[in-house]
Design an enzyme around this catalytic site. Structure first.
Site, PDB file in Angstrom:
ATOM      1  N   HIS A  63       0.880  -1.176   0.000  1.00  0.00           N
ATOM      2  CA  HIS A  63       0.000   0.000   0.000  1.00  0.00           C
ATOM      3  C   HIS A  63       0.918   1.227   0.000  1.00  0.00           C
ATOM      4  O   HIS A  63       2.023   1.169   0.550  1.00  0.00           O
ATOM      5  CB  HIS A  63      -0.855  -0.039   1.272  1.00  0.00           C
ATOM      6  CG  HIS A  63      -1.878   1.041   1.368  1.00  0.00           C
ATOM      7  ND1 HIS A  63      -1.587   2.310   1.807  1.00  0.00           N
ATOM      8  CD2 HIS A  63      -3.202   1.033   1.101  1.00  0.00           C
ATOM      9  CE1 HIS A  63      -2.692   3.037   1.797  1.00  0.00           C
ATOM     10  NE2 HIS A  63      -3.690   2.289   1.374  1.00  0.00           N
ATOM     11  N   ASP A  82       3.357  -4.234   8.066  1.00  0.00           N
ATOM     12  CA  ASP A  82       2.139  -3.442   7.898  1.00  0.00           C
ATOM     13  C   ASP A  82       0.973  -4.412   8.096  1.00  0.00           C
ATOM     14  O   ASP A  82       0.667  -5.223   7.220  1.00  0.00           O
ATOM     15  CB  ASP A  82       2.120  -2.826   6.496  1.00  0.00           C
ATOM     16  CG  ASP A  82       0.800  -2.120   6.199  1.00  0.00           C
ATOM     17  OD1 ASP A  82      -0.152  -2.253   6.977  1.00  0.00           O
ATOM     18  OD2 ASP A  82       0.728  -1.451   5.152  1.00  0.00           O
ATOM     19  N   GLN A 125      -4.306  -4.923   7.378  1.00  0.00           N
ATOM     20  CA  GLN A 125      -5.357  -5.848   6.932  1.00  0.00           C
ATOM     21  C   GLN A 125      -5.342  -7.174   7.691  1.00  0.00           C
ATOM     22  O   GLN A 125      -6.090  -8.089   7.334  1.00  0.00           O
ATOM     23  CB  GLN A 125      -5.208  -6.139   5.422  1.00  0.00           C
ATOM     24  CG  GLN A 125      -5.364  -4.920   4.530  1.00  0.00           C
ATOM     25  CD  GLN A 125      -6.796  -4.373   4.494  1.00  0.00           C
ATOM     26  OE1 GLN A 125      -7.745  -5.021   4.950  1.00  0.00           O
ATOM     27  NE2 GLN A 125      -6.955  -3.181   3.967  1.00  0.00           N
ATOM     28  N   LYS A 150     -10.120  -0.510  10.838  1.00  0.00           N
ATOM     29  CA  LYS A 150     -10.281  -1.696   9.985  1.00  0.00           C
ATOM     30  C   LYS A 150     -10.628  -2.930  10.810  1.00  0.00           C
ATOM     31  O   LYS A 150     -10.612  -4.052  10.313  1.00  0.00           O
ATOM     32  CB  LYS A 150      -9.005  -1.933   9.178  1.00  0.00           C
ATOM     33  CG  LYS A 150      -8.756  -0.852   8.120  1.00  0.00           C
ATOM     34  CD  LYS A 150      -7.616  -1.221   7.240  1.00  0.00           C
ATOM     35  CE  LYS A 150      -7.013  -0.041   6.502  1.00  0.00           C
ATOM     36  NZ  LYS A 150      -7.801   0.394   5.364  1.00  0.00           N
ATOM     37  N   CYS A 197      -4.675   2.268  -3.865  1.00  0.00           N
ATOM     38  CA  CYS A 197      -3.419   2.811  -3.319  1.00  0.00           C
ATOM     39  C   CYS A 197      -2.275   1.810  -3.455  1.00  0.00           C
ATOM     40  O   CYS A 197      -1.413   1.704  -2.549  1.00  0.00           O
ATOM     41  CB  CYS A 197      -3.568   3.251  -1.855  1.00  0.00           C
ATOM     42  SG  CYS A 197      -4.861   4.451  -1.599  1.00  0.00           S
TER      43      CYS A 197
HETATM   44  N1  7TS Z   1      -1.615  -0.513   4.718  1.00  0.00           N
HETATM   45  C1  7TS Z   1      -2.530  -1.315   4.171  1.00  0.00           C
HETATM   46  C2  7TS Z   1      -2.179  -2.720   3.828  1.00  0.00           C
HETATM   47  C3  7TS Z   1      -3.824  -0.828   3.958  1.00  0.00           C
HETATM   48  O1  7TS Z   1      -4.746  -1.630   3.433  1.00  0.00           O
HETATM   49  C4  7TS Z   1      -4.133   0.503   4.304  1.00  0.00           C
HETATM   50  C5  7TS Z   1      -5.467   1.113   4.017  1.00  0.00           C
HETATM   51  C6  7TS Z   1      -3.131   1.283   4.907  1.00  0.00           C
HETATM   52  C7  7TS Z   1      -1.878   0.747   5.083  1.00  0.00           C
HETATM   53  C8  7TS Z   1      -3.406   2.671   5.394  1.00  0.00           C
HETATM   54  O2  7TS Z   1      -4.260   2.620   6.482  1.00  0.00           O
HETATM   55  P1  7TS Z   1      -4.834   3.969   7.141  1.00  0.00           P
HETATM   56  O3  7TS Z   1      -5.800   3.487   8.161  1.00  0.00           O
HETATM   57  O4  7TS Z   1      -3.697   4.706   7.706  1.00  0.00           O
HETATM   58  O5  7TS Z   1      -5.493   4.723   6.022  1.00  0.00           O
HETATM   59  N2  7TS Z   1      -6.141   0.511   2.958  1.00  0.00           N
HETATM   60  C9  7TS Z   1      -7.237   0.996   2.332  1.00  0.00           C
HETATM   61  C10 7TS Z   1      -7.896   0.294   1.345  1.00  0.00           C
HETATM   62  O6  7TS Z   1      -7.563  -0.797   0.910  1.00  0.00           O
HETATM   63  N3  7TS Z   1      -8.939   1.036   0.925  1.00  0.00           N
HETATM   64  O7  7TS Z   1      -8.972   2.175   1.628  1.00  0.00           O
HETATM   65  C11 7TS Z   1      -7.915   2.160   2.518  1.00  0.00           C
END
Ligand code: 7TS
Length: 402
Positions: A116, A193, A196, A219, A359
């Site tokens: 990501h 990371d 997920q 999440k 992303c």
């Molecule tokens: N890393 C992964 C693997 C992610 O899926 C996401 C967000 C992030 C980092 C960033 O997370 P945040 O909470 O700081 O925004 N992924 C997604 C997605 O798949 N669709 O919207 C956000």
């Protein structure tokens, strides 16, 4: 599994239809108990923490630190190894800033091609600033990491291996413990990371032996705007903070020179934190533990298996992800139809999916998918009936475009 009735938003009709929420990889819905925990804080305990000595200040501080304890236990960490942040993105950015101070030109960072942007751009920016070299572990034809290539790329020059536990685009579950071992065998730090994976499968930082791990509360049924950076205690002790301000120094003087930092986690939490968010996250942890992490994982695996089986029968539909299915995520393309059109028609049916590059632009470039994919992502409140609605919706999309 968890009944949709526990989540108020799931009974909100969309265009007069039942909401079928399949955008859980972007953010999950919140159970009433989590909403209540946050409201209750504002209604009964609101005060700033770690500074006041009045009754409410103490109450809020105790509640915040109890939330930290809950989160620490959840991932097998100790309290002072849990830094509250605004989410995975902030966790990774601050970590890169902190580690970057000790990196030098020519040092190598190994990432994967399925990262990501949050676990990619911060490293690239640090690489530009410091003259570091960023390398990417490629994928196999089955959308998994090429482990042989990983072995070749991770060498004595590698200072950090940073990878996503579960791909937000493909659903691929990466062999975290094995990758971490590869990094450690070369003396590199291992950063996971886990945006997920935490809240979707059992994640134990001691078992994984990762050095750092980042995730987001939103999440995993928790609130928006709260997340975690986990770090091994001995490593945190030797890191300089990335942010400066109130609540993180033992002492500071107008005469300049270096301020004296507090120990972890206060050292890394400058300013007023998202106290209600931390409490909401802790309540989400309790809620998920009540459902059982094993059960949640099994439930999502069954949904993915069923969705894949049914999607494979649809002509001109290509699944973009591993044959064996991924963690709660199914990405697909419909030949000749833009993913945004797919998502828009599904939207009119009350189905929420995400369309585009998720992303993960380098991954999409590698796969030759300039328009991206449509992604359905499941969580504990989804059901087989949701898949019925999705399949019917996709057939409708194809009718509109044929
Ligand atoms: N890393 C992964 C693997 C992610 O899926 C996401 C967000 C992030 C980092 C960033 O997370 P945040 O909470 O700081 O925004 N992924 C997604 C997605 O798949 N669709 O919207 C956000």
């Amino acid at each position: 599994m968890s009944s949709a009735a526990a989540y108020p938003i799931l009974s909100t009709p969309i265009f007069g239809k039942r909401l079928v929420y399949l955008d859980n990889a972007a953010t999950t819905q919140k159970p009433q108990v989590v909403i209540d925990a946050m409201n209750q804080f504002y209604q009964t305990s609101n005060a700033n923490i770690h500074r006041g000595i009045h009754h409410l200040a103490e109450k809020a501080t105790l509640a915040y630190e109890a939330a930290r304890e809950t989160v620490a236990r959840f991932i097998g960490a100790e309290n002072d190894e849990i830094i509250f942040t605004s989410g995975t993105t902030q966790s990774l950015n601050m970590l890169v800033q902190m580690l970057g101070k000790n990196l030098h030109a020519g040092d190598e960072i190994v990432l994967t091609l399925m990262e990501h942007h949050s676990n990619l751009i911060p490293w690239q920016e640090m690489a530009r600033e410091k003259g570091l070299v960023v390398k990417f572990i490629p994928l196999t034809a089955n959308y998994t990491l090429d482990f042989n290539k990983a072995r070749e790329l991770i060498t004595a020059k590698t200072k950090v291996l940073a990878f996503t536990h579960v791909s937000n685009t493909l659903g691929t579950i990466n062999p975290a413990a094995e990758l971490i071992d590869l990094a450690h065998a070369q003396g590199a730090l291992a950063v996971v990371d886990a945006a997920q994976s935490v809240g979707h499968l059992l994640v134990d930082v001691r078992q994984l032996d990762c050095d750092f791990l980042a995730f987001s509360g939103h999440k995993m049924c928790g609130p928006l705007g709260i997340g975690v950076l986990y770090g091994k205690k001995d490593l945190l002790m030797n890191l300089e903070p990335a942010f400066f301000g109130g609540g993180m120094v033992e002492d500071v003087s107008s005469e300049g020179g270096k301020a004296l930092w507090l120990a972890s986690p206060q050292r890394f939490e400058a300013g007023t934190p998202h106290v209600a968010g931390a409490l909401g996250l802790a309540r989400a942890v309790d809620f998920l533990e009540k459902q059982g992490l094993k059960q949640i994982e099994a439930h999502c695996a069954l949904l993915v298996e069923s969705a894949m089986m049914r999607l494979k029968k649809i002509p001109r539909l290509n699944i973009i992800g591993p044959d064996q299915g991924g963690m709660g995520i199914v990405s697909f393309t419909l030949e000749g139809i833009h993913p945004h059109d797919v998502a828009e028609i599904l939207n009119r049916e009350g189905i929420a999916v995400r369309a585009g590059r998720h992303c993960t632009n380098p991954l999409m470039k590698e796969l030759g998918l300039a328009d991206g994919t449509t992604r359905a992502s499941f969580y504990l409140y989804n059901t087989e009936e949701d898949i019925d609605v999705l399949i019917a919706g996709i057939k409708k999309v194809q009718e509109v475009f044929c």
